[in-house]
Design an enzyme around this catalytic site. Structure first.
Site, short mmCIF file in Angstrom:
data_model
loop_
_atom_site.label_atom_id
_atom_site.label_comp_id
_atom_site.label_asym_id
_atom_site.label_seq_id
_atom_site.Cartn_x
_atom_site.Cartn_y
_atom_site.Cartn_z
N CYS A 68 0.83 -1.21 0.00
CA CYS A 68 0.00 0.00 0.00
C CYS A 68 0.87 1.26 0.00
O CYS A 68 1.59 1.53 0.97
CB CYS A 68 -0.91 -0.01 1.23
SG CYS A 68 -1.79 1.52 1.54
N CYS A 71 0.03 3.66 2.81
CA CYS A 71 0.55 3.17 4.10
C CYS A 71 2.04 3.48 4.20
O CYS A 71 2.53 3.92 5.25
CB CYS A 71 0.32 1.67 4.23
SG CYS A 71 -1.41 1.16 4.11
#
Length: 183
Positions: A68, A71
């Site tokens: 991600c 993230c």
């Protein structure tokens, strides 16, 4: 001729020493940065969810994945926040790619990551935010969580990576590992 040869040797030795020193500095600089802010390192240092739910402190649970990009982008700021609030708040990280967390993924209806769930001292979910969040918003929410008051940014949404339950074996690489599951 000997003066030129001596000067060249000294210059070469200085260049070699400078290269070694710069390489070592770069290596250790990257090691320190990677170790303190990588998602894997933070996940290893996070509190187990069972402990967080039982210790009487408020909790910030982050659902994440190593692939991600949002993230990863937030990891350095989350590391700073953990240092600042670590004594007052539990920080739990659950990797959505680990089937072990499927009950939590379903309970909190995780469909995009990063997905943050704010739990009060009793372990009850009181707010959720999805996507990349500015540090100031997370800090404001944590301050309210600690004070046991209403979170000012209880349902904010930022940039997310899509997450769908299902196999990622044949996923398009541009989908960041997410795959649409058809019924």
């Amino acid at each position: 001729m000997t003066q030129v040869t001596t000067d060249n040797r000294i210059r070469n030795i200085i260049i070699a020493l400078a290269a070694v020193i710069l390489s070592a500095a770069l290596f250790f600089g990257l090691q320190t940065q990677t170790n303190s802010t990588s998602l894997e390192a933070q996940a290893e240092q996070s509190i187990p969810i069972e402990t967080a739910l039982a210790n009487g402190k408020p909790t910030l649970t982050e659902f994440y994945a190593n692939w991600c990009t949002s993230c990863q982008a937030m990891a350095p700021e989350i590391a700073e926040i953990k240092k600042q609030y670590g004594n007052s708040v539990n920080f739990v990280m659950l990797n959505v790619d680990n089937n072990k967390w499927l009950p939590e993924i379903l309970r909190y209806r995780v469909d995009g990551i990063p997905h943050f769930v704010y739990l009060n001292k009793g372990g009850k979910a009181i707010a959720q935010t999805i996507g990349e969040q500015p540090k100031s918003i997370i800090e404001a929410n944590l301050n309210a969580l600690i004070a046991d008051s209403t979170l000012p940014y209880a349902s904010s949404t930022g940039q997310t990576s899509n997450f769908n339950l299902g196999s990622t074996e044949n996923a398009d690489p541009r989908s960041h590992g997410a795959q649409v599951v058809s019924e």
